[in-house]
Design a protein around this motif. Structure first.
Motif, mmCIF file in Angstrom:
data_model
loop_
_atom_site.group_PDB
_atom_site.id
_atom_site.type_symbol
_atom_site.label_atom_id
_atom_site.label_comp_id
_atom_site.label_asym_id
_atom_site.label_seq_id
_atom_site.Cartn_x
_atom_site.Cartn_y
_atom_site.Cartn_z
ATOM 1 N N ILE A 37 38.327 -22.695 46.668
ATOM 2 C CA ILE A 37 39.599 -21.984 46.791
ATOM 3 C C ILE A 37 40.517 -22.398 45.642
ATOM 4 O O ILE A 37 40.784 -23.591 45.462
ATOM 5 N N HIS A 41 45.908 -20.237 45.832
ATOM 6 C CA HIS A 41 45.624 -19.327 46.941
ATOM 7 C C HIS A 41 45.877 -20.005 48.288
ATOM 8 O O HIS A 41 44.974 -20.195 49.103
ATOM 9 N N ILE A 42 47.137 -20.354 48.523
ATOM 10 C CA ILE A 42 47.507 -21.055 49.752
ATOM 11 C C ILE A 42 48.676 -20.361 50.462
ATOM 12 O O ILE A 42 49.362 -20.954 51.273
ATOM 13 N N ALA A 45 45.598 -16.687 54.627
ATOM 14 C CA ALA A 45 44.146 -16.703 54.799
ATOM 15 C C ALA A 45 43.771 -15.753 55.927
ATOM 16 O O ALA A 45 44.551 -15.510 56.851
ATOM 17 N N TYR A 73 44.740 -23.529 60.324
ATOM 18 C CA TYR A 73 45.657 -23.403 59.193
ATOM 19 C C TYR A 73 46.755 -24.453 59.367
ATOM 20 O O TYR A 73 47.510 -24.423 60.342
ATOM 21 N N TYR A 188 49.729 -14.531 56.805
ATOM 22 C CA TYR A 188 50.301 -14.590 55.463
ATOM 23 C C TYR A 188 51.785 -14.927 55.590
ATOM 24 O O TYR A 188 52.470 -14.453 56.501
ATOM 25 N N ARG A 254 44.133 -26.344 52.198
ATOM 26 C CA ARG A 254 42.864 -25.633 52.060
ATOM 27 C C ARG A 254 41.960 -25.963 53.246
ATOM 28 O O ARG A 254 41.842 -27.118 53.640
ATOM 29 N N ASN A 302 41.305 -16.173 50.989
ATOM 30 C CA ASN A 302 42.539 -16.913 50.725
ATOM 31 C C ASN A 302 43.354 -16.133 49.709
ATOM 32 O O ASN A 302 42.820 -15.636 48.718
ATOM 33 N N ARG A 335 35.244 -16.383 49.915
ATOM 34 C CA ARG A 335 34.342 -17.531 49.805
ATOM 35 C C ARG A 335 32.923 -17.161 50.246
ATOM 36 O O ARG A 335 32.707 -16.205 50.989
#
Length: 574
Positions: A37, A41-42, A45, A73, A188, A254, A302, A335
Protein backbone atom coordinates in the motif's frame (compact mmCIF):
# COMPACT_ATOMS: atom_id res chain seq x y z
CA UNK A 1 -9.35 -58.36 46.14
CA UNK A 2 -6.80 -56.08 44.53
CA UNK A 3 -7.36 -57.89 41.19
CA UNK A 4 -11.10 -57.21 41.34
CA UNK A 5 -10.48 -53.53 42.13
CA UNK A 6 -8.39 -53.03 38.99
CA UNK A 7 -10.95 -54.92 36.90
CA UNK A 8 -13.71 -52.73 38.29
CA UNK A 9 -11.85 -49.46 37.54
CA UNK A 10 -10.98 -50.73 34.04
CA UNK A 11 -14.65 -51.42 33.29
CA UNK A 12 -15.61 -48.00 34.62
CA UNK A 13 -13.03 -46.36 32.33
CA UNK A 14 -14.43 -48.26 29.35
CA UNK A 15 -17.93 -47.05 30.24
CA UNK A 16 -16.77 -43.44 30.47
CA UNK A 17 -14.79 -43.61 27.23
CA UNK A 18 -17.80 -44.98 25.37
CA UNK A 19 -19.89 -41.89 26.05
CA UNK A 20 -20.53 -39.29 23.36
CA UNK A 21 -19.46 -35.92 24.75
CA UNK A 22 -19.76 -32.27 23.83
CA UNK A 23 -17.02 -30.85 21.60
CA UNK A 24 -16.47 -27.67 19.60
CA UNK A 25 -15.47 -26.85 16.03
CA UNK A 26 -13.99 -23.44 15.22
CA UNK A 27 -13.59 -22.60 11.51
CA UNK A 28 -11.31 -19.56 11.33
CA UNK A 29 -9.89 -18.21 8.06
CA UNK A 30 -6.91 -15.94 7.41
CA UNK A 31 -6.32 -14.02 4.16
CA UNK A 32 -3.01 -12.25 3.50
CA UNK A 33 -2.51 -9.58 0.85
CA UNK A 34 0.43 -7.83 -0.74
CA UNK A 35 1.96 -5.38 1.70
CA UNK A 36 2.46 -2.73 -0.98
CA UNK A 37 0.00 0.00 0.00
CA UNK A 38 1.52 3.37 -0.95
CA UNK A 39 2.12 5.65 2.02
CA UNK A 40 -0.33 8.18 0.53
CA UNK A 41 -3.24 5.73 0.29
CA UNK A 42 -4.58 6.04 3.83
CA UNK A 43 -7.68 8.20 3.22
CA UNK A 44 -9.99 5.23 2.83
CA UNK A 45 -10.28 1.52 2.18
CA UNK A 46 -12.83 -0.86 0.72
CA UNK A 47 -13.13 -4.55 -0.16
CA UNK A 48 -15.58 -7.21 -1.33
CA UNK A 49 -16.62 -10.03 0.95
CA UNK A 50 -18.43 -13.18 -0.10
CA UNK A 51 -21.89 -13.47 1.45
CA UNK A 52 -22.81 -17.13 1.83
CA UNK A 53 -24.68 -19.26 4.30
CA UNK A 54 -22.19 -21.05 6.57
CA UNK A 55 -24.78 -23.31 8.20
CA UNK A 56 -27.89 -24.97 6.71
CA UNK A 57 -31.11 -22.96 6.85
CA UNK A 58 -32.60 -24.99 9.72
CA UNK A 59 -29.50 -24.37 11.85
CA UNK A 60 -29.63 -20.58 11.66
CA UNK A 61 -29.81 -18.98 15.10
CA UNK A 62 -27.96 -16.85 17.60
CA UNK A 63 -25.92 -19.69 19.08
CA UNK A 64 -22.83 -18.53 17.24
CA UNK A 65 -21.19 -15.54 15.61
CA UNK A 66 -19.35 -15.44 12.30
CA UNK A 67 -18.07 -12.49 10.34
CA UNK A 68 -17.47 -12.64 6.64
CA UNK A 69 -14.05 -11.52 5.33
CA UNK A 70 -13.21 -8.32 7.18
CA UNK A 71 -10.40 -6.19 8.50
CA UNK A 72 -9.81 -3.50 11.09
CA UNK A 73 -9.43 0.19 10.18
CA UNK A 74 -7.40 1.94 12.89
CA UNK A 75 -6.05 5.48 13.45
CA UNK A 76 -2.41 5.79 12.38
CA UNK A 77 -1.75 8.60 14.85
CA UNK A 78 -2.29 6.14 17.71
CA UNK A 79 -1.29 2.76 16.33
CA UNK A 80 1.91 4.03 14.69
CA UNK A 81 3.20 5.44 17.98
CA UNK A 82 6.42 3.70 19.07
CA UNK A 83 5.05 3.26 22.59
CA UNK A 84 1.53 2.22 21.62
CA UNK A 85 -0.07 -0.01 24.23
CA UNK A 86 -3.76 -0.63 24.68
CA UNK A 87 -3.63 0.13 28.41
CA UNK A 88 -2.22 3.60 27.72
CA UNK A 89 -4.10 4.59 24.58
CA UNK A 90 -7.18 2.38 24.51
CA UNK A 91 -8.66 0.44 21.62
CA UNK A 92 -9.96 2.26 18.54
CA UNK A 93 -11.23 0.73 15.33
CA UNK A 94 -13.81 0.52 12.59
CA UNK A 95 -14.30 -3.21 12.31
CA UNK A 96 -16.72 -6.03 11.64
CA UNK A 97 -19.17 -5.56 8.81
CA UNK A 98 -21.33 -8.34 7.40
CA UNK A 99 -21.89 -11.61 9.19
CA UNK A 100 -24.01 -13.66 11.57
CA UNK A 101 -24.86 -11.41 14.50
CA UNK A 102 -25.86 -13.21 17.73
CA UNK A 103 -27.37 -10.03 19.15
CA UNK A 104 -29.77 -9.60 16.22
CA UNK A 105 -33.48 -9.79 16.89
CA UNK A 106 -34.53 -10.78 13.36
CA UNK A 107 -33.05 -12.76 10.48
CA UNK A 108 -33.58 -14.46 7.16
CA UNK A 109 -32.90 -18.18 6.86
CA UNK A 110 -31.29 -18.62 3.46
CA UNK A 111 -29.33 -15.35 3.73
CA UNK A 112 -29.19 -14.52 7.44
CA UNK A 113 -26.14 -12.23 7.48
CA UNK A 114 -26.53 -8.55 8.36
CA UNK A 115 -24.29 -5.52 8.17
CA UNK A 116 -23.38 -3.23 11.07
CA UNK A 117 -20.74 -0.48 11.22
CA UNK A 118 -18.58 -1.42 14.22
CA UNK A 119 -17.08 1.93 15.25
CA UNK A 120 -15.17 1.25 18.50
CA UNK A 121 -13.94 4.42 20.20
CA UNK A 122 -11.88 4.38 23.38
CA UNK A 123 -12.62 0.74 24.12
CA UNK A 124 -15.87 -1.11 23.78
CA UNK A 125 -17.67 1.35 26.04
CA UNK A 126 -18.28 3.54 22.97
CA UNK A 127 -19.50 1.26 20.22
CA UNK A 128 -21.35 2.62 17.19
CA UNK A 129 -22.93 -0.12 15.10
CA UNK A 130 -25.01 2.25 12.99
CA UNK A 131 -27.66 4.97 13.31
CA UNK A 132 -29.48 4.19 16.55
CA UNK A 133 -27.26 1.17 17.19
CA UNK A 134 -24.79 1.16 20.02
CA UNK A 135 -23.15 -1.77 21.72
CA UNK A 136 -25.23 -4.93 21.10
CA UNK A 137 -26.21 -4.99 24.77
CA UNK A 138 -27.79 -1.53 24.51
CA UNK A 139 -30.43 -2.57 22.02
CA UNK A 140 -32.96 -4.18 24.29
CA UNK A 141 -32.32 -2.64 27.70
CA UNK A 142 -35.60 -3.76 29.24
CA UNK A 143 -34.25 -3.49 32.81
CA UNK A 144 -33.88 0.27 32.44
CA UNK A 145 -37.09 2.32 32.22
CA UNK A 146 -35.26 4.73 29.89
CA UNK A 147 -33.98 1.86 27.68
CA UNK A 148 -30.63 3.68 28.10
CA UNK A 149 -31.28 6.01 25.18
CA UNK A 150 -29.82 8.77 27.34
CA UNK A 151 -26.37 7.11 27.04
CA UNK A 152 -24.45 8.90 24.29
CA UNK A 153 -21.80 6.18 24.05
CA UNK A 154 -22.38 4.84 20.56
CA UNK A 155 -26.06 4.90 19.69
CA UNK A 156 -25.63 8.44 18.36
CA UNK A 157 -22.19 7.79 16.86
CA UNK A 158 -23.36 7.32 13.27
CA UNK A 159 -25.59 9.56 11.15
CA UNK A 160 -27.58 8.67 8.03
CA UNK A 161 -26.51 10.20 4.71
CA UNK A 162 -28.47 8.23 2.11
CA UNK A 163 -31.97 9.32 1.19
CA UNK A 164 -32.53 6.08 -0.74
CA UNK A 165 -31.56 3.40 1.80
CA UNK A 166 -33.15 2.67 5.17
CA UNK A 167 -30.72 1.61 7.93
CA UNK A 168 -32.83 -0.49 10.34
CA UNK A 169 -32.13 -0.64 14.07
CA UNK A 170 -31.26 -4.35 13.68
CA UNK A 171 -28.77 -3.86 10.84
CA UNK A 172 -28.93 -3.99 7.05
CA UNK A 173 -30.02 -7.31 5.56
CA UNK A 174 -29.63 -8.93 2.16
CA UNK A 175 -32.17 -10.28 -0.30
CA UNK A 176 -33.41 -13.68 0.89
CA UNK A 177 -31.96 -16.48 -1.21
CA UNK A 178 -28.90 -14.54 -2.39
CA UNK A 179 -25.82 -16.69 -1.89
CA UNK A 180 -22.11 -16.80 -2.79
CA UNK A 181 -22.09 -13.25 -4.14
CA UNK A 182 -19.83 -10.30 -3.40
CA UNK A 183 -20.74 -7.42 -1.11
CA UNK A 184 -18.61 -4.30 -1.41
CA UNK A 185 -18.21 -1.94 1.52
CA UNK A 186 -15.63 0.40 2.98
CA UNK A 187 -14.97 3.82 4.49
CA UNK A 188 -13.56 7.08 3.20
CA UNK A 189 -12.74 10.23 5.20
CA UNK A 190 -15.03 12.83 3.61
CA UNK A 191 -14.68 16.48 4.77
CA UNK A 192 -18.33 16.87 5.80
CA UNK A 193 -17.45 19.20 8.70
CA UNK A 194 -14.72 21.69 9.57
CA UNK A 195 -12.07 21.07 12.24
CA UNK A 196 -12.44 22.91 15.53
CA UNK A 197 -10.32 23.58 18.61
CA UNK A 198 -12.91 22.68 21.24
CA UNK A 199 -14.94 19.60 22.09
CA UNK A 200 -18.02 19.80 24.32
CA UNK A 201 -16.76 23.11 25.71
CA UNK A 202 -13.26 21.84 26.53
CA UNK A 203 -10.05 23.00 24.85
CA UNK A 204 -9.55 19.72 23.04
CA UNK A 205 -9.77 19.49 19.25
CA UNK A 206 -12.24 17.67 17.02
CA UNK A 207 -11.07 16.98 13.50
CA UNK A 208 -12.99 16.85 10.24
CA UNK A 209 -12.46 13.24 9.18
CA UNK A 210 -16.01 11.99 8.65
CA UNK A 211 -15.47 8.27 8.03
CA UNK A 212 -18.22 7.61 5.54
CA UNK A 213 -19.57 4.15 4.80
CA UNK A 214 -19.92 3.28 1.09
CA UNK A 215 -21.64 0.24 -0.41
CA UNK A 216 -21.32 -1.33 -3.83
CA UNK A 217 -24.10 -3.87 -4.42
CA UNK A 218 -26.33 -4.95 -7.28
CA UNK A 219 -29.20 -2.66 -6.28
CA UNK A 220 -27.54 0.14 -4.29
CA UNK A 221 -24.20 1.96 -4.41
CA UNK A 222 -22.88 5.07 -2.75
CA UNK A 223 -22.61 6.71 0.68
CA UNK A 224 -24.82 5.22 3.38
CA UNK A 225 -23.91 6.81 6.73
CA UNK A 226 -20.88 8.16 8.59
CA UNK A 227 -19.31 8.05 12.02
CA UNK A 228 -19.50 11.58 13.37
CA UNK A 229 -16.16 13.14 14.34
CA UNK A 230 -17.54 13.66 17.85
CA UNK A 231 -17.96 9.90 18.27
CA UNK A 232 -14.16 9.68 18.27
CA UNK A 233 -13.12 12.99 19.86
CA UNK A 234 -15.53 12.50 22.76
CA UNK A 235 -13.13 9.84 24.07
CA UNK A 236 -10.43 12.50 24.49
CA UNK A 237 -12.52 14.23 27.17
CA UNK A 238 -11.66 11.41 29.58
CA UNK A 239 -8.68 9.80 27.81
CA UNK A 240 -6.09 12.51 27.30
CA UNK A 241 -3.60 10.23 25.56
CA UNK A 242 -5.91 10.24 22.51
CA UNK A 243 -6.27 14.03 22.15
CA UNK A 244 -5.93 14.92 18.47
CA UNK A 245 -5.03 11.35 17.54
CA UNK A 246 -8.28 9.48 17.07
CA UNK A 247 -10.15 8.85 13.81
CA UNK A 248 -11.65 12.36 13.77
CA UNK A 249 -8.10 13.65 13.20
CA UNK A 250 -6.16 10.63 12.01
CA UNK A 251 -5.96 8.79 8.72
CA UNK A 252 -5.70 5.01 8.51
CA UNK A 253 -3.02 2.67 9.68
CA UNK A 254 -2.18 0.30 6.85
CA UNK A 255 -4.12 -2.98 7.24
CA UNK A 256 -2.30 -5.85 5.51
CA UNK A 257 -4.39 -8.85 6.59
CA UNK A 258 -8.03 -9.94 6.49
CA UNK A 259 -9.74 -12.58 8.59
CA UNK A 260 -13.03 -14.36 8.94
CA UNK A 261 -13.73 -14.75 12.63
CA UNK A 262 -16.09 -17.50 13.74
CA UNK A 263 -16.79 -18.65 17.25
CA UNK A 264 -17.50 -22.27 18.07
CA UNK A 265 -19.92 -24.51 16.20
CA UNK A 266 -21.47 -27.61 17.81
CA UNK A 267 -19.61 -30.92 17.62
CA UNK A 268 -19.51 -34.29 19.40
CA UNK A 269 -16.66 -36.63 20.29
CA UNK A 270 -16.15 -40.22 21.38
CA UNK A 271 -12.99 -41.86 22.74
CA UNK A 272 -12.30 -45.54 22.08
CA UNK A 273 -10.50 -47.93 24.39
CA UNK A 274 -7.16 -47.15 22.68
CA UNK A 275 -7.46 -43.44 23.46
CA UNK A 276 -8.27 -42.40 19.87
CA UNK A 277 -10.80 -39.55 19.67
CA UNK A 278 -13.45 -39.49 16.96
CA UNK A 279 -15.34 -36.29 16.18
CA UNK A 280 -18.46 -35.34 14.28
CA UNK A 281 -19.06 -31.65 13.54
CA UNK A 282 -22.42 -30.06 12.86
CA UNK A 283 -22.96 -29.07 9.21
CA UNK A 284 -20.57 -26.31 8.11
CA UNK A 285 -20.79 -24.79 4.62
CA UNK A 286 -18.37 -22.94 2.36
CA UNK A 287 -18.73 -21.37 -1.11
CA UNK A 288 -17.72 -23.04 -4.36
CA UNK A 289 -18.18 -21.65 -7.86
CA UNK A 290 -18.76 -23.67 -11.02
CA UNK A 291 -15.00 -23.91 -11.61
CA UNK A 292 -14.52 -25.63 -8.26
CA UNK A 293 -12.94 -22.54 -6.67
CA UNK A 294 -14.23 -20.88 -3.54
CA UNK A 295 -13.69 -17.13 -3.18
CA UNK A 296 -14.00 -15.67 0.31
CA UNK A 297 -13.44 -12.09 -0.82
CA UNK A 298 -11.57 -9.91 -3.24
CA UNK A 299 -10.17 -6.52 -4.27
CA UNK A 300 -8.97 -4.80 -1.10
CA UNK A 301 -8.63 -1.18 -2.17
CA UNK A 302 -6.83 1.71 -0.52
CA UNK A 303 -7.50 5.28 -1.62
CA UNK A 304 -5.37 8.43 -1.64
CA UNK A 305 -6.46 12.05 -1.14
CA UNK A 306 -7.88 12.49 -4.67
CA UNK A 307 -11.51 12.28 -3.54
CA UNK A 308 -10.79 14.32 -0.41
CA UNK A 309 -9.40 17.18 -2.48
CA UNK A 310 -12.16 16.97 -5.10
CA UNK A 311 -14.92 17.03 -2.48
CA UNK A 312 -13.25 19.82 -0.48
CA UNK A 313 -13.02 21.92 -3.64
CA UNK A 314 -16.64 21.13 -4.49
CA UNK A 315 -17.89 22.07 -1.04
CA UNK A 316 -16.06 25.39 -1.38
CA UNK A 317 -17.71 26.36 -4.66
CA UNK A 318 -15.75 24.29 -7.17
CA UNK A 319 -17.10 21.78 -9.72
CA UNK A 320 -19.09 18.74 -8.64
CA UNK A 321 -16.82 15.91 -7.53
CA UNK A 322 -17.14 12.76 -9.62
CA UNK A 323 -18.52 9.75 -7.76
CA UNK A 324 -15.87 7.55 -9.39
CA UNK A 325 -13.03 7.00 -6.89
CA UNK A 326 -11.03 5.39 -9.69
CA UNK A 327 -11.39 8.25 -12.19
CA UNK A 328 -7.80 9.38 -11.64
CA UNK A 329 -5.13 6.80 -12.42
CA UNK A 330 -3.45 5.59 -9.23
CA UNK A 331 -6.05 7.03 -6.85
CA UNK A 332 -7.19 3.51 -5.95
CA UNK A 333 -4.61 0.86 -5.12
CA UNK A 334 -5.85 -2.75 -5.41
CA UNK A 335 -3.86 -5.39 -3.55
CA UNK A 336 -3.05 -8.96 -4.60
CA UNK A 337 -3.88 -12.02 -2.52
CA UNK A 338 -0.77 -13.83 -1.27
CA UNK A 339 -2.11 -16.51 1.07
CA UNK A 340 -5.20 -18.24 2.38
CA UNK A 341 -5.14 -20.34 5.53
CA UNK A 342 -7.96 -22.49 6.85
CA UNK A 343 -7.37 -22.65 10.59
CA UNK A 344 -9.93 -25.26 11.63
CA UNK A 345 -9.82 -26.33 15.28
CA UNK A 346 -11.53 -28.98 17.36
CA UNK A 347 -11.89 -28.42 21.10
CA UNK A 348 -10.16 -25.02 20.75
CA UNK A 349 -6.56 -26.30 20.57
CA UNK A 350 -6.49 -29.23 18.14
CA UNK A 351 -5.70 -27.97 14.62
CA UNK A 352 -7.21 -30.09 11.84
CA UNK A 353 -4.94 -31.14 8.98
CA UNK A 354 -7.05 -29.05 6.59
CA UNK A 355 -4.55 -29.36 3.73
CA UNK A 356 -6.00 -32.85 3.18
CA UNK A 357 -9.16 -31.34 1.71
CA UNK A 358 -8.56 -27.64 0.90
CA UNK A 359 -5.69 -25.73 -0.64
CA UNK A 360 -4.98 -22.16 -1.71
CA UNK A 361 -5.00 -21.42 -5.44
CA UNK A 362 -4.34 -18.35 -7.54
CA UNK A 363 -7.50 -17.22 -9.28
CA UNK A 364 -6.66 -17.06 -13.00
CA UNK A 365 -9.17 -14.24 -13.54
CA UNK A 366 -8.74 -12.25 -10.34
CA UNK A 367 -5.34 -11.99 -8.59
CA UNK A 368 -7.05 -10.24 -5.66
CA UNK A 369 -9.40 -13.11 -4.84
CA UNK A 370 -8.81 -15.00 -1.59
CA UNK A 371 -9.28 -18.23 -3.49
CA UNK A 372 -9.09 -21.90 -2.49
CA UNK A 373 -9.97 -25.24 -4.03
CA UNK A 374 -11.62 -28.22 -2.46
CA UNK A 375 -10.13 -31.66 -3.04
CA UNK A 376 -10.80 -35.27 -2.14
CA UNK A 377 -13.93 -37.35 -1.75
CA UNK A 378 -14.87 -36.03 1.69
CA UNK A 379 -16.17 -32.70 0.38
CA UNK A 380 -19.89 -32.88 -0.34
CA UNK A 381 -21.61 -30.56 -2.82
CA UNK A 382 -24.84 -29.01 -1.50
CA UNK A 383 -27.54 -29.86 -4.01
CA UNK A 384 -29.05 -26.89 -5.81
CA UNK A 385 -26.70 -24.34 -4.26
CA UNK A 386 -23.15 -23.21 -4.96
CA UNK A 387 -21.97 -24.44 -1.58
CA UNK A 388 -20.06 -27.41 -0.22
CA UNK A 389 -20.22 -29.09 3.17
CA UNK A 390 -17.00 -29.61 5.09
CA UNK A 391 -16.00 -33.16 6.09
CA UNK A 392 -18.15 -34.23 9.02
CA UNK A 393 -15.90 -36.82 10.67
CA UNK A 394 -12.38 -36.58 12.10
CA UNK A 395 -10.06 -38.75 14.15
CA UNK A 396 -7.29 -37.73 16.51
CA UNK A 397 -5.13 -40.79 17.06
CA UNK A 398 -3.61 -41.14 20.51
CA UNK A 399 -0.28 -39.36 20.54
CA UNK A 400 -1.06 -37.26 17.46
CA UNK A 401 -1.46 -33.47 17.49
CA UNK A 402 -3.63 -33.02 14.38
CA UNK A 403 -7.07 -34.52 13.75
CA UNK A 404 -7.56 -35.83 10.21
CA UNK A 405 -10.76 -35.88 8.17
CA UNK A 406 -12.09 -39.39 7.58
CA UNK A 407 -14.98 -41.06 5.77
CA UNK A 408 -18.09 -42.17 7.65
CA UNK A 409 -17.09 -45.78 6.95
CA UNK A 410 -14.02 -45.30 9.17
CA UNK A 411 -16.07 -44.27 12.20
CA UNK A 412 -16.77 -47.14 14.63
CA UNK A 413 -20.45 -48.03 14.80
CA UNK A 414 -20.33 -48.29 18.59
CA UNK A 415 -19.42 -44.59 18.82
CA UNK A 416 -22.98 -43.56 18.02
CA UNK A 417 -21.64 -40.54 16.10
CA UNK A 418 -23.18 -41.58 12.80
CA UNK A 419 -26.65 -41.60 14.37
CA UNK A 420 -26.38 -37.85 15.03
CA UNK A 421 -28.07 -36.20 12.07
CA UNK A 422 -30.17 -33.26 13.26
CA UNK A 423 -30.01 -30.09 15.29
CA UNK A 424 -31.98 -31.80 18.07
CA UNK A 425 -29.01 -34.08 18.76
CA UNK A 426 -27.01 -31.08 19.96
CA UNK A 427 -29.66 -29.17 21.89
CA UNK A 428 -28.66 -30.50 25.30
CA UNK A 429 -25.21 -28.98 24.81
CA UNK A 430 -26.08 -25.75 23.01
CA UNK A 431 -28.75 -23.07 23.28
CA UNK A 432 -30.47 -22.72 19.92
CA UNK A 433 -32.66 -19.76 20.73
CA UNK A 434 -33.39 -18.61 17.16
CA UNK A 435 -32.70 -14.95 18.07
CA UNK A 436 -34.68 -13.10 20.71
CA UNK A 437 -37.33 -11.64 18.36
CA UNK A 438 -37.88 -8.72 20.72
CA UNK A 439 -39.05 -5.37 19.43
CA UNK A 440 -36.42 -2.62 19.33
CA UNK A 441 -37.75 0.62 20.80
CA UNK A 442 -36.58 4.22 20.67
CA UNK A 443 -37.74 7.39 22.46
CA UNK A 444 -40.30 7.80 19.65
CA UNK A 445 -42.38 5.03 21.26
CA UNK A 446 -45.67 6.76 22.24
CA UNK A 447 -45.46 5.67 25.90
CA UNK A 448 -41.82 6.72 26.31
CA UNK A 449 -41.89 9.52 28.89
CA UNK A 450 -38.28 10.01 29.97
CA UNK A 451 -36.90 13.42 29.00
CA UNK A 452 -33.43 14.93 28.84
CA UNK A 453 -31.32 16.75 26.25
CA UNK A 454 -30.08 13.54 24.60
CA UNK A 455 -33.37 11.70 24.17
CA UNK A 456 -35.36 14.84 23.41
CA UNK A 457 -33.38 15.11 20.16
CA UNK A 458 -35.72 12.47 18.71
CA UNK A 459 -38.74 14.76 19.10
CA UNK A 460 -37.36 18.32 19.17
CA UNK A 461 -37.55 19.57 16.50
CA UNK A 462 -38.43 16.03 15.47
CA UNK A 463 -39.44 14.35 12.21
CA UNK A 464 -40.75 16.17 9.19
CA UNK A 465 -43.02 13.42 7.85
CA UNK A 466 -44.22 9.94 8.74
CA UNK A 467 -44.60 7.34 9.97
CA UNK A 468 -43.65 5.03 7.06
CA UNK A 469 -43.37 1.25 7.18
CA UNK A 470 -41.00 -1.23 5.54
CA UNK A 471 -41.85 -4.93 5.78
CA UNK A 472 -38.45 -6.61 5.59
CA UNK A 473 -37.23 -10.02 4.44
CA UNK A 474 -36.11 -10.83 8.00
CA UNK A 475 -39.73 -11.05 9.18
CA UNK A 476 -39.77 -7.64 10.82
CA UNK A 477 -41.43 -4.32 10.12
CA UNK A 478 -39.24 -1.23 10.37
CA UNK A 479 -41.02 2.02 11.20
CA UNK A 480 -39.33 5.19 10.05
CA UNK A 481 -39.85 8.93 9.75
CA UNK A 482 -38.23 11.41 7.41
CA UNK A 483 -36.02 13.88 9.25
CA UNK A 484 -34.23 16.90 7.93
CA UNK A 485 -30.65 15.67 7.77
CA UNK A 486 -29.28 18.04 10.42
CA UNK A 487 -32.25 17.41 12.72
CA UNK A 488 -31.71 13.65 13.06
CA UNK A 489 -30.83 12.56 16.64
CA UNK A 490 -27.22 11.66 15.81
CA UNK A 491 -26.44 15.11 14.44
CA UNK A 492 -28.16 16.87 17.35
CA UNK A 493 -26.03 14.78 19.71
CA UNK A 494 -22.72 15.35 17.91
CA UNK A 495 -21.53 18.61 19.53
CA UNK A 496 -22.43 20.85 16.58
CA UNK A 497 -23.70 24.38 17.03
CA UNK A 498 -26.30 25.94 14.74
CA UNK A 499 -23.76 27.25 12.24
CA UNK A 500 -22.00 23.88 12.04
CA UNK A 501 -25.29 22.08 11.48
CA UNK A 502 -26.24 24.56 8.74
CA UNK A 503 -22.92 23.94 6.98
CA UNK A 504 -23.18 20.14 7.02
CA UNK A 505 -26.80 20.40 5.86
CA UNK A 506 -25.66 22.40 2.82
CA UNK A 507 -23.01 19.82 2.00
CA UNK A 508 -25.37 16.87 2.29
CA UNK A 509 -27.83 18.66 0.00
CA UNK A 510 -25.04 18.86 -2.59
CA UNK A 511 -24.51 15.11 -2.26
CA UNK A 512 -28.24 14.35 -2.56
CA UNK A 513 -28.51 16.52 -5.65
CA UNK A 514 -25.45 15.22 -7.50
CA UNK A 515 -24.58 11.72 -6.25
CA UNK A 516 -27.02 8.87 -6.86
CA UNK A 517 -27.47 5.26 -5.78
CA UNK A 518 -26.97 3.91 -9.31
CA UNK A 519 -23.71 5.81 -9.99
CA UNK A 520 -20.32 4.09 -10.22
CA UNK A 521 -18.19 4.66 -7.11
CA UNK A 522 -15.70 1.77 -7.02
CA UNK A 523 -14.44 -0.82 -9.50
CA UNK A 524 -16.73 -3.85 -9.68
CA UNK A 525 -15.54 -7.36 -8.82
CA UNK A 526 -15.24 -10.18 -11.35
CA UNK A 527 -17.91 -12.12 -9.46
CA UNK A 528 -21.61 -11.27 -9.14
CA UNK A 529 -22.59 -8.57 -6.68
CA UNK A 530 -25.19 -9.31 -4.03
CA UNK A 531 -28.47 -7.40 -3.60
CA UNK A 532 -29.64 -5.74 -0.41
CA UNK A 533 -33.14 -6.44 0.86
CA UNK A 534 -35.18 -4.57 -1.77
CA UNK A 535 -37.59 -3.36 0.92
CA UNK A 536 -34.79 -1.21 2.36
CA UNK A 537 -34.72 0.87 -0.82
CA UNK A 538 -36.86 3.95 -0.25
CA UNK A 539 -37.95 7.03 -2.20
CA UNK A 540 -38.21 10.42 -0.46
CA UNK A 541 -41.74 11.86 -0.28
CA UNK A 542 -42.53 14.77 -2.56
CA UNK A 543 -40.87 17.90 -1.26
CA UNK A 544 -38.28 15.95 0.75
CA UNK A 545 -36.11 14.77 -2.16
CA UNK A 546 -33.04 16.76 -1.07
CA UNK A 547 -31.72 17.27 2.46
CA UNK A 548 -33.93 14.70 4.23
CA UNK A 549 -33.15 11.16 5.36
CA UNK A 550 -35.14 8.14 6.63
CA UNK A 551 -34.54 7.41 10.31
CA UNK A 552 -35.71 4.08 11.71
CA UNK A 553 -37.48 4.63 15.04
CA UNK A 554 -38.91 1.16 15.75
CA UNK A 555 -38.60 -2.45 14.59
CA UNK A 556 -40.59 -5.53 15.52
CA UNK A 557 -41.98 -8.78 14.15
CA UNK A 558 -44.40 -8.18 11.31
CA UNK A 559 -46.88 -10.59 12.90
CA UNK A 560 -47.28 -8.35 15.97
CA UNK A 561 -49.47 -5.28 16.31
CA UNK A 562 -47.53 -2.06 15.94
CA UNK A 563 -47.77 0.83 18.41
CA UNK A 564 -49.86 3.78 17.30
CA UNK A 565 -47.19 6.23 16.15
CA UNK A 566 -48.39 9.81 15.57
CA UNK A 567 -48.86 11.16 12.06
CA UNK A 568 -46.47 14.04 11.43
CA UNK A 569 -46.37 16.44 8.48
CA UNK A 570 -44.26 19.52 9.12
CA UNK A 571 -43.48 20.19 5.48
CA UNK A 572 -46.38 22.59 5.03
CA UNK A 573 -45.08 24.81 7.85
CA UNK A 574 -41.57 25.16 6.38
Amino acid sequence: MKHYYFLFTFLISLSISAQVEKATFKPYLFMSYSDDIPDTHIYGAMHYTNIHNTVPDEWVGSFYQSGMMHTWYRPAKIYDLPDYHRDAYGYHSIEGGAGYKPANSFHNYKTPQKFTMGGVAGGFGAFSNGPGQGSPGFKNSRKSPTLRWEDNTGRYGAAVISNNLLFPLDGIGFEEGENNKMFGYGYYALPLTEPKSTTAGQNKPTGNRSWTLFFNTENFSGPVAFHTPYHWSKRSLTQESTIGRNLDNSLLKRSPRFQRETNNLPAKKWVNSNGDTYYKISPALMPMDADGIGRIGTMPMNMDDTMWNAVSNWFNGGPVASTNFNAKEGAVHIRTNTNFKASYRLDKTKYIASADFVTRVSDPNDPSAAAFKWKGDLIEKVEGRNLVKLPEYYVLLKGSKSPKAIAASEVPEESGLKALDSRADYENDWEFDNYNREAIYTPMLPEYTYSDKVVDAWKTPGPTAGPYYAKLEDGSTAVYYWYKFNEQPSILNSDMDEAERALIQKRIELIHTNWHSDDQYFPDPKQEKISLDKNLLVTPPKGLEVGYVPICIHQQLSTEKLPDFPEINRLETK
